[in-house]
Motif scaffolding. Structure first.
Motif, mmCIF file in Angstrom:
data_model
loop_
_atom_site.group_PDB
_atom_site.id
_atom_site.type_symbol
_atom_site.label_atom_id
_atom_site.label_comp_id
_atom_site.label_asym_id
_atom_site.label_seq_id
_atom_site.Cartn_x
_atom_site.Cartn_y
_atom_site.Cartn_z
ATOM 1 N N GLN A 2 0.850 -1.201 0.000
ATOM 2 C CA GLN A 2 0.000 0.000 0.000
ATOM 3 C C GLN A 2 0.879 1.242 0.000
ATOM 4 O O GLN A 2 1.805 1.360 0.791
ATOM 5 N N GLU A 10 -4.945 10.621 -6.298
ATOM 6 C CA GLU A 10 -5.943 9.543 -6.260
ATOM 7 C C GLU A 10 -7.167 9.917 -7.091
ATOM 8 O O GLU A 10 -7.703 9.097 -7.846
ATOM 9 N N GLU A 14 -8.612 7.863 -10.228
ATOM 10 C CA GLU A 14 -9.957 7.287 -10.132
ATOM 11 C C GLU A 14 -10.883 7.839 -11.215
ATOM 12 O O GLU A 14 -11.723 7.117 -11.768
ATOM 13 N N ASN A 17 -10.004 6.039 -14.361
ATOM 14 C CA ASN A 17 -10.520 4.670 -14.264
ATOM 15 C C ASN A 17 -12.022 4.635 -14.524
ATOM 16 O O ASN A 17 -12.536 3.745 -15.216
ATOM 17 N N SER A 18 -12.738 5.614 -13.957
ATOM 18 C CA SER A 18 -14.197 5.636 -14.094
ATOM 19 C C SER A 18 -14.634 5.861 -15.531
ATOM 20 O O SER A 18 -15.772 5.537 -15.910
ATOM 21 N N GLU A 22 -6.919 2.987 -17.973
ATOM 22 C CA GLU A 22 -5.939 2.648 -16.940
ATOM 23 C C GLU A 22 -5.214 3.933 -16.532
ATOM 24 O O GLU A 22 -5.022 4.845 -17.352
ATOM 25 N N TYR A 24 -1.975 5.217 -13.497
ATOM 26 C CA TYR A 24 -1.109 4.876 -12.364
ATOM 27 C C TYR A 24 -0.202 6.060 -12.036
ATOM 28 O O TYR A 24 0.202 6.824 -12.928
ATOM 29 N N ASN A 122 -1.386 2.021 -8.417
ATOM 30 C CA ASN A 122 -2.661 2.618 -8.046
ATOM 31 C C ASN A 122 -3.298 1.725 -6.981
ATOM 32 O O ASN A 122 -2.864 0.580 -6.770
ATOM 33 N N HIS A 123 -4.300 2.225 -6.310
ATOM 34 C CA HIS A 123 -4.888 1.477 -5.201
ATOM 35 C C HIS A 123 -5.625 0.216 -5.680
ATOM 36 O O HIS A 123 -5.704 -0.774 -4.952
ATOM 37 N N ARG A 124 -6.122 0.261 -6.884
ATOM 38 C CA ARG A 124 -6.898 -0.870 -7.388
ATOM 39 C C ARG A 124 -6.010 -2.072 -7.721
ATOM 40 O O ARG A 124 -6.306 -3.203 -7.339
ATOM 41 N N ASP A 125 -4.894 -1.824 -8.410
ATOM 42 C CA ASP A 125 -4.022 -2.917 -8.871
ATOM 43 C C ASP A 125 -2.790 -3.120 -8.008
ATOM 44 O O ASP A 125 -2.058 -4.099 -8.178
#
Length: 448
Positions: A2, A10, A14, A17-18, A22, A24, A122-125
């Motif tokens: 993390q 962020e 995000e 992403n939305s 992709e 990062y 990134n927080h997702r991957d």
């Protein structure tokens, strides 16, 4: 793993992403965060094309559309968002002739310089670390992404960046990467002086300026600072020294704060020595006039590397006076401050201390003790606000004219004469007293 990112970074990731893209955080910001350092800035890489980034975000700046970079503004802060890309052939050991946008993060990371700079997050991957940048961070080493010769042929500045990163992070350079530097160091000739200057300053103001030895050992300084090679190759058979000129210079840099003016001065303070070295019948080396020669050379070097005029003036002046040791007497210290300049004299004291600490033990204690006394006197002079220059003199040229002197060269000469009195005895800096002295001088000149 993390990684903490600023909320604005962020938010950008995000948002991309939305919209189905992709995105990062990438490069130095990821590296520094993992190391517990505060990143200078946050770069974002994305599969979105520049025009798509501009469409998604309301406020953007076209930073470098040709290379896929758009700056996204959030409030007053800007964040560079760059499209994944593949660099084409390099024409000048620095810039690709063209770039091709790609949907592949892996392809984008392949083009980066070192493994520790080729991580994305990134927080997702989580952490994307294709080239084992984490392993190199743990081993504390700088290693090229892929083949070093390819990376350095693409961009010759990367060779100097390898040493700069090693200096900033306290890392070693991996053997294959180092060999690549040694083979291609001459390619640095193609790099602009401005870019060399930026990397050199970052290197010498780091916590490990001694890594300049690596730049010398791998043949890089020969390309942009051959005077340093001459210093490294100049021995000093003299009781005051135990190192070559270059080694003395490196060690002296370690004894001053990591301030650009100070580190540059220590780097160049003995640059005149190789040119003036003589050896007497007993085999003792001497370096008479190296200050004056060094002042001239320092100016030439700094101009060649495109430093600003203020830096050139300050460093050259400090090189000129670095061997100007005064006796610990108040009048001598006041004269020294006047001669060197009020702004630069505190720097000179630091330069002289570093110079002494990097010499041999011969008379070192005496030198340092004398410096301690001079510094104590200097602090007293400052605290007492004693006059050390014409701007602090209790009379001005206008005062002298009002008392009968004619405007012209004589005014300056008289002011300097009065300043000499005050430098000797600061309590004489009284307007009435100085005007009386001036009238007597004027009367005497007329009678002659």
């Amino acid at each position: 793993m993390q990684i903490d990112m600023p909320k604005k970074v962020e938010s950008i990731i995000e948002t991309l992403n939305s919209h189905g893209y992709e995105a990062y955080a990438v490069g130095g910001c990821v590296r520094d965060t993992i190391l517990g350092r505060t990143p200078d800035d946050w770069d974002i890489t994305t599969s979105a094309r520049p025009e798509e980034v501009k469409k998604i975000f309301g406020r953007t700046v076209d930073t470098g559309l040709v290379h896929g970079t758009v700056t996204v503004m959030i409030g007053k802060e800007g964040f560079e968002v760059t499209t994944y890309r593949i660099d084409g052939a390099y024409e000048d050991n620095r810039h690709p002739l063209e770039v091709t946008f790609t949907p592949s993060l892996t392809e984008d990371l392949k083009r980066r310089d070192f493994t520790i700079n080729a991580m994305a997050y990134n927080h997702r991957d989580g952490l994307i670390d294709i080239f084992d940048g984490i392993g190199d961070l743990e081993k504390k080493r700088i290693r090229c992404v892929g083949e070093p010769l390819e990376r350095f042929q693409e961009d010759a500045l990367r060779m100097l960046r390898a040493v700069r990163f090693s200096a900033q992070l306290g890392f070693s350079i991996e053997s294959g990467t180092r060999e690549g530097v040694k083979l291609l160091a001459p390619n640095l000739k193609a790099i602009s002086a401005e870019r060399i200057q930026t990397e050199l300053v970052k290197l010498i103001v780091s916590d490990h300026p001694e890594m300049l030895r690596e730049a010398f050992a791998t043949g890089m300084t020969k390309q942009f600072l051959p005077e340093f090679d001459s210093m490294m190759e100049t021995t000093q058979n003299n009781p005051h020294h135990k190192y070559s000129v270059g080694e003395h210079v490196i060690r002296s840099m370690e004894y001053v704060e990591n301030i650009k003016i100070l580190r540059l001065t220590m780097l160049l303070h003995d640059v005149g020595k190789p040119m003036v070295k003589t050896t007497d019948e007993e085999g003792i080396d001497h370096f008479k006039t190296h200050n004056a020669v060094g002042e001239k050379l320092a100016g030439e070097i700094l101009r060649r590397l495109k430093f600003d005029n203020d830096t050139i003036a300050k460093v050259s002046r400090l090189v000129k006076w670095h061997d100007y040791w005064v006796q610990p007497k108040y009048h001598a210290v006041r004269r020294a401050v006047n001669k060197v300049g009020e702004e630069l004299y505190p720097y000179l004291l630091k330069v002289q201390r570093a110079d002494a600490l990097a010499q041999s033990n011969y008379q070192q204690e005496e030198k340092l003790r004398r410096l301690d006394e001079v510094e104590e006197m200097y602090q007293h002079i400052i605290e007492e606000k004693q006059c050390v220059s014409l701007k602090d003199l209790a009379v001005t040229g206008r005062d002298l004219i009002q008392c009968g002197m004619k405007p012209g060269k004589a005014i300056g000469e008289e002011l300097n004469r009065l300043l000499e009195l005050v430098l000797e005895e600061p309590e004489r800096n009284q307007r009435d007293f100085l005007l009386q002295v001036m009238r007597e001088d004027l009367k005497r000149d007329r009678s002659n």
